[in-house]
Write a protein that holds these residues in place. Structure first.
Motif, PDB file in Angstrom:
ATOM      1  N   ILE A  30       0.606  -1.451  -0.131  1.00 51.93           N
ATOM      2  CA  ILE A  30      -0.075   0.058   0.197  1.00 51.93           C
ATOM      3  C   ILE A  30       1.395   1.523   0.271  1.00 51.93           C
ATOM      4  N   VAL A  31       0.762   2.207  -0.973  1.00 49.28           N
ATOM      5  CA  VAL A  31       1.655   3.490  -0.578  1.00 49.28           C
ATOM      6  C   VAL A  31       1.127   4.099   0.182  1.00 49.28           C
ATOM      7  N   ARG A  32       2.713   4.321   1.019  1.00 51.34           N
ATOM      8  CA  ARG A  32       2.327   4.819   2.180  1.00 51.34           C
ATOM      9  C   ARG A  32       2.704   6.559   2.536  1.00 51.34           C
ATOM     10  N   VAL A  33       1.247   6.632   3.528  1.00 49.62           N
ATOM     11  CA  VAL A  33       1.351   8.408   3.945  1.00 49.62           C
ATOM     12  C   VAL A  33       2.150   8.621   4.543  1.00 49.62           C
ATOM     13  N   GLU A  34       2.681  10.344   4.428  1.00 52.39           N
ATOM     14  CA  GLU A  34       4.512   9.760   5.275  1.00 52.39           C
ATOM     15  C   GLU A  34       3.597  11.180   6.279  1.00 52.39           C
ATOM     16  N   ASP A  35       2.820  12.565   5.883  1.00 58.62           N
ATOM     17  CA  ASP A  35       2.506  13.369   6.686  1.00 58.62           C
ATOM     18  C   ASP A  35       1.101  14.006   5.593  1.00 58.62           C
ATOM     19  N   PHE A  36       0.850  14.529   6.798  1.00 54.54           N
ATOM     20  CA  PHE A  36      -0.173  15.633   5.946  1.00 54.54           C
ATOM     21  C   PHE A  36      -0.503  16.758   7.189  1.00 54.54           C
ATOM     22  N   GLY A  37      -1.005  18.035   6.435  1.00 52.29           N
ATOM     23  CA  GLY A  37      -0.946  19.587   7.432  1.00 52.29           C
ATOM     24  C   GLY A  37      -1.780  20.101   6.577  1.00 52.29           C
ATOM     25  N   ASN A  38      -1.340  21.286   7.496  1.00 51.67           N
ATOM     26  CA  ASN A  38      -2.264  22.437   6.282  1.00 51.67           C
ATOM     27  C   ASN A  38      -1.148  23.490   6.745  1.00 51.67           C
ATOM     28  N   ALA A  39      -0.787  23.518   5.231  1.00 52.94           N
ATOM     29  CA  ALA A  39       0.098  25.269   4.946  1.00 52.94           C
ATOM     30  C   ALA A  39      -0.562  26.823   4.114  1.00 52.94           C
ATOM     31  N   ASP A  40      -1.019  27.498   5.395  1.00 53.50           N
ATOM     32  CA  ASP A  40      -1.390  28.502   5.217  1.00 53.50           C
ATOM     33  C   ASP A  40      -2.960  28.613   4.728  1.00 53.50           C
ATOM     34  N   ASP A  41      -3.615  28.002   5.838  1.00 53.17           N
ATOM     35  CA  ASP A  41      -4.850  27.226   4.801  1.00 53.17           C
ATOM     36  C   ASP A  41      -5.340  26.183   4.669  1.00 53.17           C
ATOM     37  N   VAL A  42      -4.394  25.970   3.587  1.00 55.65           N
ATOM     38  CA  VAL A  42      -4.435  24.675   2.392  1.00 55.65           C
ATOM     39  C   VAL A  42      -3.969  23.434   2.665  1.00 55.65           C
ATOM     40  N   LEU A  43      -4.891  22.008   3.386  1.00 57.43           N
ATOM     41  CA  LEU A  43      -4.657  21.043   3.624  1.00 57.43           C
ATOM     42  C   LEU A  43      -4.154  20.432   2.330  1.00 57.43           C
ATOM     43  N   TYR A  44      -2.883  19.668   3.022  1.00 55.41           N
ATOM     44  CA  TYR A  44      -2.277  18.700   1.855  1.00 55.41           C
ATOM     45  C   TYR A  44      -1.933  17.645   2.604  1.00 55.41           C
ATOM     46  N   LEU A  45      -1.712  16.405   1.431  1.00 56.40           N
ATOM     47  CA  LEU A  45      -1.062  14.590   2.386  1.00 56.40           C
ATOM     48  C   LEU A  45       0.079  14.451   1.256  1.00 56.40           C
ATOM     49  N   VAL A  46       1.225  14.371   2.210  1.00 59.21           N
ATOM     50  CA  VAL A  46       2.381  13.898   1.462  1.00 59.21           C
ATOM     51  C   VAL A  46       2.687  12.665   1.659  1.00 59.21           C
ATOM     52  N   MET A  47       2.894  12.052   0.426  1.00 54.16           N
ATOM     53  CA  MET A  47       2.943  10.535  -0.092  1.00 54.16           C
ATOM     54  C   MET A  47       3.935   9.799  -0.187  1.00 54.16           C
ATOM     55  N   GLU A  48       3.936   8.355  -0.080  1.00 56.45           N
ATOM     56  CA  GLU A  48       5.813   8.032  -0.769  1.00 56.45           C
ATOM     57  C   GLU A  48       5.841   8.135  -2.164  1.00 56.45           C
ATOM     58  N   HIS A  49       6.782   8.506  -2.694  1.00 56.15           N
ATOM     59  CA  HIS A  49       7.224   8.529  -3.977  1.00 56.15           C
ATOM     60  C   HIS A  49       7.539   7.104  -5.598  1.00 56.15           C
ATOM     61  N   VAL A  50       6.164   6.693  -5.923  1.00 61.39           N
ATOM     62  CA  VAL A  50       6.812   4.865  -5.743  1.00 61.39           C
ATOM     63  C   VAL A  50       7.153   5.209  -7.428  1.00 61.39           C
ATOM     64  N   GLN A  51       8.434   4.479  -7.710  1.00 59.36           N
ATOM     65  CA  GLN A  51       9.419   4.182  -8.725  1.00 59.36           C
ATOM     66  C   GLN A  51       8.692   3.888 -10.165  1.00 59.36           C
ATOM     67  N   GLY A  52       8.094   3.173 -10.319  1.00 59.22           N
ATOM     68  CA  GLY A  52       7.411   2.424 -11.427  1.00 59.22           C
ATOM     69  C   GLY A  52       6.463   3.050 -12.399  1.00 59.22           C
ATOM     70  N   SER A  53       5.146   2.548 -12.742  1.00 63.27           N
ATOM     71  CA  SER A  53       3.946   2.912 -13.492  1.00 63.27           C
ATOM     72  C   SER A  53       2.444   2.050 -13.339  1.00 63.27           C
ATOM     73  N   GLU A  54       2.132   2.972 -13.600  1.00 66.41           N
ATOM     74  CA  GLU A  54       0.442   2.518 -12.645  1.00 66.41           C
ATOM     75  C   GLU A  54      -0.297   1.576 -13.862  1.00 66.41           C
ATOM     76  N   LEU A  55      -0.893   0.778 -13.613  1.00 67.09           N
ATOM     77  CA  LEU A  55      -1.308  -0.643 -14.269  1.00 67.09           C
ATOM     78  C   LEU A  55      -1.528  -0.231 -15.756  1.00 67.09           C
ATOM     79  N   HIS A  56      -2.560   0.976 -15.332  1.00 71.02           N
ATOM     80  CA  HIS A  56      -3.184   0.982 -16.753  1.00 71.02           C
ATOM     81  C   HIS A  56      -2.130   1.965 -17.638  1.00 71.02           C
TER      82      HIS A  56
END
Length: 473
Positions: free
Chosen positions: A83-109
Protein backbone atom coordinates in the motif's frame (compact mmCIF):
# COMPACT_ATOMS: atom_id res chain seq x y z
CA UNK A 1 -3.16 17.11 -21.15
CA UNK A 2 -1.13 20.15 -20.08
CA UNK A 3 -1.79 21.87 -16.78
CA UNK A 4 -0.76 25.35 -15.70
CA UNK A 5 1.97 25.45 -13.08
CA UNK A 6 2.53 27.74 -10.13
CA UNK A 7 5.50 29.95 -11.16
CA UNK A 8 6.45 30.56 -7.53
CA UNK A 9 6.65 26.90 -6.53
CA UNK A 10 9.75 25.61 -8.26
CA UNK A 11 11.26 28.58 -10.06
CA UNK A 12 12.46 30.64 -7.12
CA UNK A 13 13.19 27.76 -4.73
CA UNK A 14 10.46 28.72 -2.27
CA UNK A 15 9.64 25.88 0.10
CA UNK A 16 6.11 24.61 0.56
CA UNK A 17 5.15 24.01 4.21
CA UNK A 18 8.71 25.03 5.12
CA UNK A 19 10.28 21.73 4.00
CA UNK A 20 9.09 20.67 0.54
CA UNK A 21 10.28 21.97 -2.82
CA UNK A 22 7.82 21.33 -5.63
CA UNK A 23 9.55 19.82 -8.66
CA UNK A 24 6.85 18.93 -11.20
CA UNK A 25 3.10 19.22 -11.51
CA UNK A 26 1.75 15.71 -11.97
CA UNK A 27 -1.93 16.55 -12.20
CA UNK A 28 -4.60 19.15 -11.55
CA UNK A 29 -8.36 19.16 -11.29
CA UNK A 30 -11.27 21.03 -9.81
CA UNK A 31 -10.43 19.91 -6.27
CA UNK A 32 -6.69 20.29 -6.14
CA UNK A 33 -3.27 19.52 -7.55
CA UNK A 34 -0.75 16.69 -7.30
CA UNK A 35 2.96 17.51 -7.23
CA UNK A 36 6.22 15.65 -7.38
CA UNK A 37 8.29 17.29 -4.64
CA UNK A 38 11.52 16.95 -2.71
CA UNK A 39 11.82 16.93 1.04
CA UNK A 40 15.02 18.58 2.23
CA UNK A 41 16.98 18.16 5.44
CA UNK A 42 20.37 18.68 7.04
CA UNK A 43 23.48 17.43 5.27
CA UNK A 44 21.96 17.71 1.80
CA UNK A 45 19.31 15.16 2.72
CA UNK A 46 16.76 14.86 -0.12
CA UNK A 47 13.77 12.58 -0.46
CA UNK A 48 11.26 12.61 -3.31
CA UNK A 49 7.59 12.55 -2.33
CA UNK A 50 4.19 13.22 -3.88
CA UNK A 51 2.01 16.01 -2.48
CA UNK A 52 -1.76 16.11 -2.91
CA UNK A 53 -2.94 19.65 -2.18
CA UNK A 54 -6.50 20.98 -2.24
CA UNK A 55 -7.44 24.29 -3.86
CA UNK A 56 -8.05 27.31 -1.66
CA UNK A 57 -11.70 27.55 -2.71
CA UNK A 58 -12.26 23.88 -1.82
CA UNK A 59 -10.79 24.55 1.61
CA UNK A 60 -13.89 26.66 2.29
CA UNK A 61 -16.26 23.72 1.77
CA UNK A 62 -16.65 21.92 5.12
CA UNK A 63 -17.88 18.60 3.73
CA UNK A 64 -15.01 18.31 1.27
CA UNK A 65 -12.47 19.26 3.94
CA UNK A 66 -13.90 16.59 6.25
CA UNK A 67 -13.74 14.00 3.46
CA UNK A 68 -10.09 14.89 2.81
CA UNK A 69 -9.38 14.57 6.53
CA UNK A 70 -11.07 11.14 6.53
CA UNK A 71 -8.75 10.01 3.73
CA UNK A 72 -5.68 11.25 5.60
CA UNK A 73 -6.77 9.71 8.92
CA UNK A 74 -7.32 6.30 7.37
CA UNK A 75 -4.15 6.45 5.28
CA UNK A 76 -2.13 7.23 8.39
CA UNK A 77 -3.17 3.86 9.85
CA UNK A 78 -2.23 1.83 6.77
CA UNK A 79 1.26 0.33 7.04
CA UNK A 80 1.73 -2.44 4.49
CA UNK A 81 4.44 -3.03 1.85
CA UNK A 82 1.79 -3.25 -0.88
CA UNK A 83 0.00 0.00 0.00
CA UNK A 84 1.37 3.42 -0.95
CA UNK A 85 2.57 4.97 2.29
CA UNK A 86 1.34 8.33 3.58
CA UNK A 87 4.13 10.27 5.30
CA UNK A 88 2.62 13.58 6.34
CA UNK A 89 -0.61 15.55 6.56
CA UNK A 90 -0.81 19.22 7.31
CA UNK A 91 -2.12 22.70 6.73
CA UNK A 92 -0.10 25.34 4.93
CA UNK A 93 -1.60 28.82 4.60
CA UNK A 94 -5.06 27.39 5.36
CA UNK A 95 -4.70 24.77 2.62
CA UNK A 96 -4.68 21.06 3.50
CA UNK A 97 -2.12 18.76 1.92
CA UNK A 98 -1.25 15.07 2.02
CA UNK A 99 2.31 13.77 1.48
CA UNK A 100 2.81 10.26 0.09
CA UNK A 101 5.79 8.15 -0.82
CA UNK A 102 7.03 8.50 -4.39
CA UNK A 103 6.75 5.10 -6.07
CA UNK A 104 9.21 4.53 -8.91
CA UNK A 105 7.17 2.57 -11.36
CA UNK A 106 4.07 2.79 -13.51
CA UNK A 107 0.32 2.64 -13.05
CA UNK A 108 -1.15 -0.64 -14.24
CA UNK A 109 -3.32 1.02 -16.89
CA UNK A 110 -0.23 2.71 -18.38
CA UNK A 111 1.57 -0.63 -18.64
CA UNK A 112 -1.38 -2.14 -20.49
CA UNK A 113 -1.49 0.80 -22.91
CA UNK A 114 2.24 0.63 -23.57
CA UNK A 115 2.86 -3.13 -23.49
CA UNK A 116 -0.43 -4.76 -24.44
CA UNK A 117 -1.31 -8.03 -22.70
CA UNK A 118 0.98 -8.60 -19.72
CA UNK A 119 2.80 -11.88 -18.95
CA UNK A 120 0.86 -14.28 -16.75
CA UNK A 121 3.51 -14.45 -13.98
CA UNK A 122 3.50 -10.65 -13.70
CA UNK A 123 -0.31 -10.52 -13.59
CA UNK A 124 -0.46 -13.18 -10.89
CA UNK A 125 2.31 -11.63 -8.78
CA UNK A 126 0.51 -8.28 -8.95
CA UNK A 127 -2.81 -9.89 -8.03
CA UNK A 128 -1.34 -11.62 -4.97
CA UNK A 129 0.24 -8.36 -3.76
CA UNK A 130 -3.02 -6.43 -4.12
CA UNK A 131 -5.09 -9.23 -2.56
CA UNK A 132 -2.77 -9.18 0.47
CA UNK A 133 -3.01 -5.38 0.66
CA UNK A 134 -6.81 -5.57 0.59
CA UNK A 135 -6.90 -8.33 3.20
CA UNK A 136 -4.77 -6.17 5.48
CA UNK A 137 -7.01 -3.12 4.94
CA UNK A 138 -10.20 -5.13 5.51
CA UNK A 139 -8.88 -6.37 8.87
CA UNK A 140 -7.53 -2.99 9.97
CA UNK A 141 -8.29 -1.73 13.46
CA UNK A 142 -7.70 1.61 15.13
CA UNK A 143 -5.19 2.09 17.94
CA UNK A 144 -7.76 0.89 20.47
CA UNK A 145 -8.34 -2.32 18.53
CA UNK A 146 -11.74 -1.38 17.12
CA UNK A 147 -12.42 -2.84 13.63
CA UNK A 148 -12.59 -0.11 10.98
CA UNK A 149 -14.39 -2.31 8.42
CA UNK A 150 -12.50 -0.73 5.53
CA UNK A 151 -13.72 -1.21 1.96
CA UNK A 152 -11.55 0.43 -0.72
CA UNK A 153 -14.43 0.80 -3.25
CA UNK A 154 -12.09 1.91 -6.06
CA UNK A 155 -9.89 -1.07 -7.01
CA UNK A 156 -9.01 -0.39 -10.65
CA UNK A 157 -5.98 -0.32 -12.99
CA UNK A 158 -5.53 3.40 -12.24
CA UNK A 159 -5.11 2.69 -8.52
CA UNK A 160 -2.53 -0.09 -8.82
CA UNK A 161 1.16 0.71 -9.20
CA UNK A 162 3.80 -1.71 -10.48
CA UNK A 163 7.25 -0.79 -9.19
CA UNK A 164 10.48 -1.15 -11.12
CA UNK A 165 11.37 -4.10 -8.90
CA UNK A 166 8.17 -6.01 -9.73
CA UNK A 167 6.12 -5.30 -6.62
CA UNK A 168 2.55 -4.00 -6.74
CA UNK A 169 1.12 -1.26 -4.55
CA UNK A 170 -2.47 -0.20 -3.95
CA UNK A 171 -3.13 3.52 -3.73
CA UNK A 172 -5.89 6.09 -3.28
CA UNK A 173 -8.17 5.32 -0.35
CA UNK A 174 -9.91 8.62 -1.08
CA UNK A 175 -13.40 7.10 -1.36
CA UNK A 176 -12.81 4.18 1.00
CA UNK A 177 -15.52 3.35 3.48
CA UNK A 178 -14.46 3.02 7.12
CA UNK A 179 -16.12 3.39 10.50
CA UNK A 180 -13.61 6.16 11.26
CA UNK A 181 -15.04 8.38 8.52
CA UNK A 182 -16.79 11.54 9.64
CA UNK A 183 -18.69 11.78 6.34
CA UNK A 184 -20.89 8.81 5.47
CA UNK A 185 -22.02 8.01 1.95
CA UNK A 186 -25.65 9.05 1.46
CA UNK A 187 -28.21 6.32 0.86
CA UNK A 188 -28.72 5.75 -2.86
CA UNK A 189 -25.23 6.97 -3.79
CA UNK A 190 -22.64 4.67 -5.32
CA UNK A 191 -18.95 5.58 -5.27
CA UNK A 192 -16.44 4.07 -7.67
CA UNK A 193 -15.35 3.88 -11.29
CA UNK A 194 -18.14 2.92 -13.62
CA UNK A 195 -16.54 -0.22 -15.08
CA UNK A 196 -15.14 -1.36 -11.74
CA UNK A 197 -18.10 -1.78 -9.38
CA UNK A 198 -19.56 -4.78 -7.61
CA UNK A 199 -23.26 -5.71 -7.90
CA UNK A 200 -23.81 -4.70 -4.29
CA UNK A 201 -22.22 -1.30 -4.97
CA UNK A 202 -24.52 -0.75 -7.94
CA UNK A 203 -27.58 -1.68 -5.89
CA UNK A 204 -26.56 0.40 -2.89
CA UNK A 205 -26.45 -2.64 -0.61
CA UNK A 206 -24.19 -2.91 2.48
CA UNK A 207 -20.55 -3.60 1.57
CA UNK A 208 -17.77 -5.67 3.02
CA UNK A 209 -14.36 -6.77 1.78
CA UNK A 210 -15.87 -9.16 -0.75
CA UNK A 211 -16.94 -6.14 -2.80
CA UNK A 212 -13.26 -5.28 -3.37
CA UNK A 213 -12.69 -8.92 -4.25
CA UNK A 214 -15.21 -8.59 -7.09
CA UNK A 215 -13.54 -5.47 -8.51
CA UNK A 216 -10.08 -7.05 -8.29
CA UNK A 217 -11.62 -9.95 -10.21
CA UNK A 218 -12.66 -7.49 -12.94
CA UNK A 219 -9.09 -6.21 -13.22
CA UNK A 220 -7.68 -9.76 -13.48
CA UNK A 221 -10.34 -10.85 -15.97
CA UNK A 222 -9.47 -7.95 -18.25
CA UNK A 223 -5.72 -8.49 -17.98
CA UNK A 224 -5.99 -12.19 -18.81
CA UNK A 225 -8.63 -11.92 -21.54
CA UNK A 226 -7.32 -8.74 -23.16
CA UNK A 227 -10.76 -7.14 -23.32
CA UNK A 228 -13.10 -4.97 -21.28
CA UNK A 229 -15.46 -6.97 -19.07
CA UNK A 230 -18.27 -4.50 -18.39
CA UNK A 231 -18.60 -2.26 -21.41
CA UNK A 232 -21.51 -0.90 -23.39
CA UNK A 233 -22.99 2.00 -25.31
CA UNK A 234 -24.51 3.59 -22.23
CA UNK A 235 -23.82 3.88 -18.53
CA UNK A 236 -27.17 2.27 -17.83
CA UNK A 237 -26.27 -0.76 -19.92
CA UNK A 238 -22.97 -1.17 -18.08
CA UNK A 239 -24.60 -0.83 -14.68
CA UNK A 240 -27.23 -3.43 -15.61
CA UNK A 241 -24.56 -5.91 -16.70
CA UNK A 242 -22.71 -5.40 -13.43
CA UNK A 243 -25.92 -5.76 -11.42
CA UNK A 244 -26.60 -9.11 -13.08
CA UNK A 245 -22.91 -10.15 -12.92
CA UNK A 246 -23.14 -10.88 -16.64
CA UNK A 247 -19.70 -12.46 -17.07
CA UNK A 248 -18.75 -14.76 -19.97
CA UNK A 249 -16.61 -17.61 -18.68
CA UNK A 250 -12.95 -16.61 -18.78
CA UNK A 251 -11.86 -20.06 -19.90
CA UNK A 252 -13.57 -19.57 -23.25
CA UNK A 253 -11.66 -16.35 -23.93
CA UNK A 254 -8.22 -17.25 -22.57
CA UNK A 255 -7.44 -20.88 -23.36
CA UNK A 256 -3.76 -20.91 -22.30
CA UNK A 257 -4.23 -20.19 -18.59
CA UNK A 258 -2.89 -22.58 -15.94
CA UNK A 259 -5.37 -25.12 -14.62
CA UNK A 260 -7.76 -23.69 -12.08
CA UNK A 261 -7.01 -20.01 -12.70
CA UNK A 262 -10.21 -19.37 -14.67
CA UNK A 263 -12.24 -20.87 -11.83
CA UNK A 264 -10.49 -18.61 -9.31
CA UNK A 265 -11.32 -15.48 -11.28
CA UNK A 266 -14.89 -16.58 -11.94
CA UNK A 267 -15.38 -17.25 -8.23
CA UNK A 268 -14.36 -13.65 -7.50
CA UNK A 269 -16.99 -12.51 -10.00
CA UNK A 270 -19.97 -14.34 -8.53
CA UNK A 271 -22.98 -12.09 -8.03
CA UNK A 272 -23.62 -13.25 -4.46
CA UNK A 273 -20.81 -12.24 -2.06
CA UNK A 274 -21.31 -15.54 -0.20
CA UNK A 275 -20.27 -17.42 -3.36
CA UNK A 276 -16.89 -15.65 -3.52
CA UNK A 277 -13.81 -16.39 -1.42
CA UNK A 278 -14.28 -15.89 2.30
CA UNK A 279 -11.67 -13.12 2.28
CA UNK A 280 -8.78 -11.80 0.22
CA UNK A 281 -6.23 -13.87 2.15
CA UNK A 282 -7.95 -16.99 0.85
CA UNK A 283 -7.92 -15.48 -2.64
CA UNK A 284 -4.19 -14.73 -2.37
CA UNK A 285 -3.45 -18.34 -1.44
CA UNK A 286 -5.45 -19.63 -4.41
CA UNK A 287 -3.62 -17.27 -6.77
CA UNK A 288 -0.33 -18.41 -5.23
CA UNK A 289 -1.07 -21.96 -6.33
CA UNK A 290 -1.57 -20.76 -9.91
CA UNK A 291 1.63 -18.72 -9.77
CA UNK A 292 3.61 -21.80 -8.72
CA UNK A 293 2.18 -23.69 -11.72
CA UNK A 294 3.73 -21.12 -14.10
CA UNK A 295 7.09 -21.13 -12.32
CA UNK A 296 6.61 -18.52 -9.59
CA UNK A 297 7.54 -14.85 -9.59
CA UNK A 298 10.00 -13.79 -12.22
CA UNK A 299 13.59 -13.62 -11.02
CA UNK A 300 14.76 -10.04 -10.55
CA UNK A 301 16.94 -10.08 -13.67
CA UNK A 302 14.10 -11.46 -15.82
CA UNK A 303 11.69 -8.80 -14.56
CA UNK A 304 14.22 -6.05 -15.19
CA UNK A 305 14.72 -7.32 -18.72
CA UNK A 306 10.98 -7.32 -19.31
CA UNK A 307 10.62 -3.87 -17.74
CA UNK A 308 13.29 -2.41 -20.01
CA UNK A 309 12.66 -4.37 -23.21
CA UNK A 310 9.13 -5.73 -22.93
CA UNK A 311 9.98 -9.39 -23.60
CA UNK A 312 11.48 -12.54 -22.09
CA UNK A 313 11.87 -16.14 -23.16
CA UNK A 314 8.93 -18.37 -22.29
CA UNK A 315 5.30 -19.08 -23.07
CA UNK A 316 4.20 -17.09 -26.17
CA UNK A 317 1.32 -15.70 -24.11
CA UNK A 318 3.91 -14.20 -21.78
CA UNK A 319 6.21 -12.94 -24.52
CA UNK A 320 4.92 -9.73 -26.09
CA UNK A 321 7.33 -9.95 -29.03
CA UNK A 322 6.63 -13.56 -29.91
CA UNK A 323 2.90 -12.90 -29.46
CA UNK A 324 2.86 -9.63 -31.40
CA UNK A 325 -0.10 -10.74 -33.50
CA UNK A 326 -2.15 -11.55 -30.41
CA UNK A 327 -1.07 -8.37 -28.69
CA UNK A 328 -2.16 -6.32 -31.69
CA UNK A 329 -5.68 -7.61 -31.08
CA UNK A 330 -5.71 -6.63 -27.42
CA UNK A 331 -8.36 -4.06 -26.64
CA UNK A 332 -6.28 -1.38 -24.91
CA UNK A 333 -9.50 0.38 -23.91
CA UNK A 334 -9.58 -2.18 -21.11
CA UNK A 335 -8.72 0.62 -18.72
CA UNK A 336 -10.57 3.38 -20.57
CA UNK A 337 -7.69 5.88 -20.45
CA UNK A 338 -9.59 8.56 -22.32
CA UNK A 339 -12.10 9.34 -19.58
CA UNK A 340 -11.70 11.95 -16.87
CA UNK A 341 -12.56 11.60 -13.22
CA UNK A 342 -15.89 13.15 -12.27
CA UNK A 343 -18.29 13.05 -9.35
CA UNK A 344 -22.04 13.42 -9.75
CA UNK A 345 -24.98 13.43 -7.38
CA UNK A 346 -28.23 11.50 -7.43
CA UNK A 347 -30.20 14.32 -8.97
CA UNK A 348 -27.79 14.50 -11.90
CA UNK A 349 -28.77 11.17 -13.41
CA UNK A 350 -31.49 11.18 -16.02
CA UNK A 351 -33.61 8.24 -17.12
CA UNK A 352 -32.37 8.62 -20.67
CA UNK A 353 -28.66 7.90 -20.63
CA UNK A 354 -26.38 9.49 -23.21
CA UNK A 355 -23.84 7.45 -25.24
CA UNK A 356 -20.71 6.49 -23.35
CA UNK A 357 -18.39 8.73 -25.37
CA UNK A 358 -20.33 11.77 -24.22
CA UNK A 359 -18.78 12.85 -20.94
CA UNK A 360 -21.90 14.69 -19.81
CA UNK A 361 -23.67 11.44 -18.95
CA UNK A 362 -23.29 12.39 -15.31
CA UNK A 363 -23.05 16.14 -14.82
CA UNK A 364 -20.11 16.83 -12.53
CA UNK A 365 -20.55 18.66 -9.28
CA UNK A 366 -16.77 18.76 -8.81
CA UNK A 367 -13.75 17.16 -10.42
CA UNK A 368 -11.49 14.93 -8.43
CA UNK A 369 -7.69 15.14 -8.29
CA UNK A 370 -6.86 14.33 -11.86
CA UNK A 371 -3.57 13.16 -13.31
CA UNK A 372 -2.17 14.10 -16.72
CA UNK A 373 -3.23 10.66 -17.94
CA UNK A 374 -7.01 10.80 -17.91
CA UNK A 375 -8.82 8.13 -15.98
CA UNK A 376 -11.97 6.08 -15.96
CA UNK A 377 -14.60 8.10 -14.09
CA UNK A 378 -14.88 7.87 -10.34
CA UNK A 379 -18.59 8.57 -10.07
CA UNK A 380 -21.31 8.95 -7.54
CA UNK A 381 -24.16 6.99 -9.08
CA UNK A 382 -27.78 6.73 -8.02
CA UNK A 383 -29.03 3.23 -7.31
CA UNK A 384 -32.49 4.51 -8.33
CA UNK A 385 -31.27 4.33 -11.92
CA UNK A 386 -30.95 0.57 -11.61
CA UNK A 387 -34.36 0.33 -9.94
CA UNK A 388 -35.94 2.02 -12.94
CA UNK A 389 -34.06 -0.31 -15.26
CA UNK A 390 -35.18 -3.33 -13.22
CA UNK A 391 -38.82 -2.23 -13.44
CA UNK A 392 -38.49 -1.72 -17.18
CA UNK A 393 -36.94 -5.18 -17.55
CA UNK A 394 -39.83 -6.69 -15.58
CA UNK A 395 -42.37 -5.03 -17.87
CA UNK A 396 -40.51 -6.36 -20.92
CA UNK A 397 -40.57 -9.83 -19.41
CA UNK A 398 -44.32 -9.54 -18.75
CA UNK A 399 -44.95 -8.44 -22.35
CA UNK A 400 -42.85 -11.26 -23.71
CA UNK A 401 -44.67 -13.73 -21.48
CA UNK A 402 -48.06 -12.69 -22.86
CA UNK A 403 -46.94 -13.33 -26.45
CA UNK A 404 -44.49 -16.21 -26.16
CA UNK A 405 -45.19 -19.44 -28.07
CA UNK A 406 -44.60 -22.79 -26.33
CA UNK A 407 -41.08 -24.14 -26.61
CA UNK A 408 -40.43 -27.18 -28.76
CA UNK A 409 -41.77 -30.26 -27.04
CA UNK A 410 -43.49 -28.23 -24.32
CA UNK A 411 -47.21 -28.46 -23.60
CA UNK A 412 -49.00 -25.36 -24.86
CA UNK A 413 -51.49 -25.28 -22.00
CA UNK A 414 -48.93 -24.52 -19.26
CA UNK A 415 -46.31 -21.76 -19.51
CA UNK A 416 -43.87 -20.68 -16.82
CA UNK A 417 -43.60 -16.94 -16.33
CA UNK A 418 -39.98 -15.94 -17.10
CA UNK A 419 -39.79 -13.45 -14.17
CA UNK A 420 -42.05 -14.79 -11.41
CA UNK A 421 -41.55 -18.47 -12.19
CA UNK A 422 -45.29 -19.13 -11.72
CA UNK A 423 -47.10 -21.46 -14.08
CA UNK A 424 -50.43 -20.60 -15.65
CA UNK A 425 -52.95 -22.37 -17.85
CA UNK A 426 -53.80 -20.69 -21.11
CA UNK A 427 -57.48 -21.16 -20.06
CA UNK A 428 -57.11 -19.54 -16.64
CA UNK A 429 -58.75 -16.31 -17.73
CA UNK A 430 -61.07 -17.59 -20.47
CA UNK A 431 -64.89 -17.50 -20.15
CA UNK A 432 -66.74 -19.76 -22.64
CA UNK A 433 -63.94 -19.94 -25.16
CA UNK A 434 -61.34 -22.62 -25.73
CA UNK A 435 -61.68 -26.23 -24.44
CA UNK A 436 -64.81 -25.55 -22.32
CA UNK A 437 -66.83 -24.37 -25.30
CA UNK A 438 -65.56 -27.31 -27.35
CA UNK A 439 -66.81 -29.82 -24.77
CA UNK A 440 -70.25 -28.16 -24.60
CA UNK A 441 -70.67 -28.24 -28.38
CA UNK A 442 -69.49 -31.82 -28.54
CA UNK A 443 -72.09 -32.87 -25.95
CA UNK A 444 -74.87 -31.11 -27.85
CA UNK A 445 -73.81 -32.80 -31.08
CA UNK A 446 -73.93 -36.21 -29.43
CA UNK A 447 -77.44 -35.54 -28.06
CA UNK A 448 -78.69 -34.39 -31.47
CA UNK A 449 -77.22 -37.48 -33.11
CA UNK A 450 -78.81 -39.84 -30.59
CA UNK A 451 -82.27 -38.31 -30.73
CA UNK A 452 -82.06 -37.88 -34.47
CA UNK A 453 -81.31 -41.56 -34.89
CA UNK A 454 -84.34 -42.45 -32.74
CA UNK A 455 -86.61 -40.12 -34.74
CA UNK A 456 -85.50 -41.61 -38.02
CA UNK A 457 -86.36 -45.05 -36.73
CA UNK A 458 -89.89 -43.80 -35.87
CA UNK A 459 -90.22 -41.75 -39.07
CA UNK A 460 -90.46 -38.48 -37.19
CA UNK A 461 -88.65 -35.14 -37.57
CA UNK A 462 -85.37 -35.28 -35.67
CA UNK A 463 -85.77 -31.75 -34.31
CA UNK A 464 -89.26 -32.55 -33.02
CA UNK A 465 -87.92 -35.58 -31.21
CA UNK A 466 -85.37 -33.42 -29.46
CA UNK A 467 -88.00 -30.85 -28.42
CA UNK A 468 -90.39 -33.54 -27.21
CA UNK A 469 -87.61 -35.13 -25.17
CA UNK A 470 -86.60 -31.83 -23.57
CA UNK A 471 -90.23 -31.08 -22.56
CA UNK A 472 -90.83 -34.49 -21.06
CA UNK A 473 -91.34 -34.49 -17.28
Amino acid sequence: MAHPTNPRSEQDGELFASRYRKVELLGAGGMGTVWLAEKSGPGNFTQRVVIKQIHEHMAKQPEFVTRFEDEARLAGLLHHPNIVRVEDFGNADDVLYLVMEHVQGSELHELVQNRGQLPIPIVLAMAIDIAKALAYAHDLTDYEGNPLKVVHRDVSPQNIMITQTGDAKLLDFGIARATSNQVETRVGIVKGKLGYLSPEQVEGRPLDGRSDQFTLGIVLYELLSGRRLFDGKSDLGILTRIQKADVPHLGRLATDLPDGLSSIIMRCLQRAPSARFDDCNQLARALGNSLRVVGGRLPSEDFQHWWEHGDFIGNPHRNTKEASAATAQVDTTTVAPEEATVIAGVDKIQGQVAPRNVDTVLAAETEDFESNGAEEPTRLISSELLTRQSEASNQEADDAYQNQPPAHGESSDRIEHPRTGQQHNDTDHQSLGGPVATLVLLALAILIAVFGFQAIQKGANPSDALVDQSEAP
